[in-house]
Design a protein around this motif. Structure first.
Motif, PDB file in Angstrom:
ATOM      1  N   THR A  75       0.831  -1.212   0.000  1.00 40.11           N
ATOM      2  CA  THR A  75       0.000   0.000   0.000  1.00 40.11           C
ATOM      3  C   THR A  75       0.864   1.261   0.000  1.00 40.11           C
ATOM      4  O   THR A  75       0.415   2.346  -0.385  1.00 40.11           O
ATOM      5  CB  THR A  75      -0.918   0.011   1.228  1.00 40.11           C
ATOM      6  N   SER A  76       2.106   1.116   0.417  1.00 33.41           N
ATOM      7  CA  SER A  76       3.018   2.274   0.446  1.00 33.41           C
ATOM      8  C   SER A  76       3.812   2.424  -0.849  1.00 33.41           C
ATOM      9  O   SER A  76       4.629   3.347  -0.968  1.00 33.41           O
ATOM     10  CB  SER A  76       3.996   2.126   1.621  1.00 33.41           C
ATOM     11  N   PRO A  78       4.775   3.241  -4.828  1.00 37.21           N
ATOM     12  CA  PRO A  78       4.418   4.379  -5.686  1.00 37.21           C
ATOM     13  C   PRO A  78       3.104   4.136  -6.430  1.00 37.21           C
ATOM     14  O   PRO A  78       2.716   3.006  -6.705  1.00 37.21           O
ATOM     15  CB  PRO A  78       5.602   4.475  -6.651  1.00 37.21           C
ATOM     16  N   GLU A  79       2.428   5.227  -6.761  1.00 34.62           N
ATOM     17  CA  GLU A  79       1.136   5.146  -7.435  1.00 34.62           C
ATOM     18  C   GLU A  79       1.244   4.409  -8.766  1.00 34.62           C
ATOM     19  O   GLU A  79       0.317   3.704  -9.167  1.00 34.62           O
ATOM     20  CB  GLU A  79       0.584   6.558  -7.663  1.00 34.62           C
ATOM     21  N   GLN A  80       2.386   4.538  -9.442  1.00 37.08           N
ATOM     22  CA  GLN A  80       2.560   3.872 -10.731  1.00 37.08           C
ATOM     23  C   GLN A  80       2.472   2.342 -10.593  1.00 37.08           C
ATOM     24  O   GLN A  80       1.966   1.652 -11.468  1.00 37.08           O
ATOM     25  CB  GLN A  80       3.902   4.245 -11.370  1.00 37.08           C
ATOM     26  N   LEU A  82       0.716   0.678  -8.357  1.00 33.81           N
ATOM     27  CA  LEU A  82      -0.691   0.319  -8.172  1.00 33.81           C
ATOM     28  C   LEU A  82      -1.446   0.402  -9.497  1.00 33.81           C
ATOM     29  O   LEU A  82      -2.258  -0.478  -9.816  1.00 33.81           O
ATOM     30  CB  LEU A  82      -1.324   1.253  -7.135  1.00 33.81           C
ATOM     31  N   GLU A  83      -1.164   1.430 -10.286  1.00 36.82           N
ATOM     32  CA  GLU A  83      -1.859   1.571 -11.575  1.00 36.82           C
ATOM     33  C   GLU A  83      -1.542   0.398 -12.495  1.00 36.82           C
ATOM     34  O   GLU A  83      -2.414  -0.110 -13.201  1.00 36.82           O
ATOM     35  CB  GLU A  83      -1.450   2.896 -12.229  1.00 36.82           C
ATOM     36  N   LYS A  93      -9.477   0.355  -7.874  1.00 37.34           N
ATOM     37  CA  LYS A  93      -8.857   0.335  -6.552  1.00 37.34           C
ATOM     38  C   LYS A  93      -9.832  -0.095  -5.469  1.00 37.34           C
ATOM     39  O   LYS A  93      -9.462  -0.826  -4.531  1.00 37.34           O
ATOM     40  CB  LYS A  93      -8.280   1.721  -6.231  1.00 37.34           C
ATOM     41  N   GLU A  98      -7.098  -5.068   1.013  1.00 33.73           N
ATOM     42  CA  GLU A  98      -5.835  -4.727   1.682  1.00 33.73           C
ATOM     43  C   GLU A  98      -5.642  -5.661   2.868  1.00 33.73           C
ATOM     44  O   GLU A  98      -6.546  -5.894   3.666  1.00 33.73           O
ATOM     45  CB  GLU A  98      -5.866  -3.273   2.143  1.00 33.73           C
ATOM     46  N   TRP A 103      -1.762  -4.944  -1.177  1.00 38.34           N
ATOM     47  CA  TRP A 103      -2.982  -5.029  -1.968  1.00 38.34           C
ATOM     48  C   TRP A 103      -3.122  -6.437  -2.577  1.00 38.34           C
ATOM     49  O   TRP A 103      -2.140  -7.014  -3.036  1.00 38.34           O
ATOM     50  CB  TRP A 103      -2.978  -4.011  -3.115  1.00 38.34           C
TER      51      TRP A 103
END
Length: 285
Positions: A75-76, A78-80, A82-83, A93, A98, A103
């Motif tokens: 979960t920590s 980078p956003e990239q 997760l995308e 999302k 979680e 994730w």
């Protein structure tokens, strides 16, 4: 739980290929079902010169629902990251779970009708079949993508319980109809289920169980020899080969003019076995 019948009918299958074909059919069938989450229990496979047949007993009507879990980034992360995970799973999302700072994508897949599994499995089995030699035929044979089989495939029977498993491969569609002996009963037979398959074929002069045909050849050939005061020269390889050449074995006793027999007995037996598929008898001691 119910039984499944599969018959793949074609022009004559060489006797020497039938044992391997039976093993390959069972192996491919079990693999296709296992890949779909179905465990096949008792499976019987038979062969005649004109057909391969498989009966699988006690199949479920549907597969079990399954839950597929894919681990994603923390979960920590980078956003990239997760995308990229969302693109890979096709989820949003808010559909992720979680757990311990990680994730997870959890997808619940419902059970699937086994008839649908079999409808996909039969064409896959036919197209993957590893015949030592095979051929293409008909107008479609101009394409290297056309169906290959040991001899032209002419019919498919696929019945789960009493319901037809609808499928098609190489222009051949599944149905309830098969055929009996080429000469004794050339007309079509309607099969109702795995339960009546062997009996209906027997009534039309086809013994579908290869082991039963082998037993008939051993017993009746020996009896024909003994009735004439002779002794049959045992030849297990020839028993198996003859069982692969006929669907309704009927041993007959014949004789040659003694003028043709003035050669070593080993030569007579070799040519009779190799060229004519004949058994040899000797005078009783």
């Amino acid at each position: 739980m119910t039984d499944f019948l599969l018959e793949l009918r074609s022009e004559e299958i060489p006797a020497r290929m039938q044992a391997g074909a039976r093993a390959d059919l069972e192996k491919l069938f079990r693999k296709e079902l296992a890949d779909a989450g179905v465990t096949a229990g008792e499976v019987a496979v038979w062969s005649t010169p004109r057909r391969l047949a498989l009966i699988a007993r006690g199949l479920p009507l549907a597969t079990q629902p399954v839950s597929e879990e894919t681990k994603g980034p923390r979960t920590s992360a980078p956003e990239q990251a997760l995308e990229g995970f969302l693109r890979k799973t096709g989820l949003s999302k808010d559909q992720l779970t979680e757990r311990d700072g990680v994730w997870f994508a959890v997808v619940e897949k419902p059970g699937r009708a086994v008839s649908d599994v079999l409808a996909d499995a039969v064409p896959a089995i036919v197209r993957a079949f590893p015949w030592p030699k095979s051929q293409r035929w008909g107008a479609g044979s101009i394409s290297s993508e056309s169906l290959r089989w040991v001899r032209p495939l002419s019919g498919i029977v696929a019945i789960l319980g009493e319901d037809l498993v609808e499928c098609e491969v190489g222009g051949v569609r599944s149905g309830y109809g098969t055929v009996g002996h080429r000469f004794h009963h050339p007309g079509e037979i309607t099969i109702g289920s795995a339960a009546d398959y062997a009996d209906k074929l027997r009534a039309c002069h086809v013994i579908v169980d290869h082991e039963e045909r082998q037993d008939m050849i051993r017993t009746r050939a020996r009896a024909a020899a003994e009735a004439a005061g002779l002794v049959l020269v045992e030849d297990e390889g020839l028993v198996v080969e003859n069982a692969g050449l006929t669907e309704w074995p009927t041993p007959l006793l014949g004789r040659f003019d003694e003028a043709y027999l003035d050669v070593p007995p080993e030569v007579i037996q070799l040519t009779a076995r190799t060229n004519q598929k004949y058994f040899v008898c000797e005078d009783a001691a």
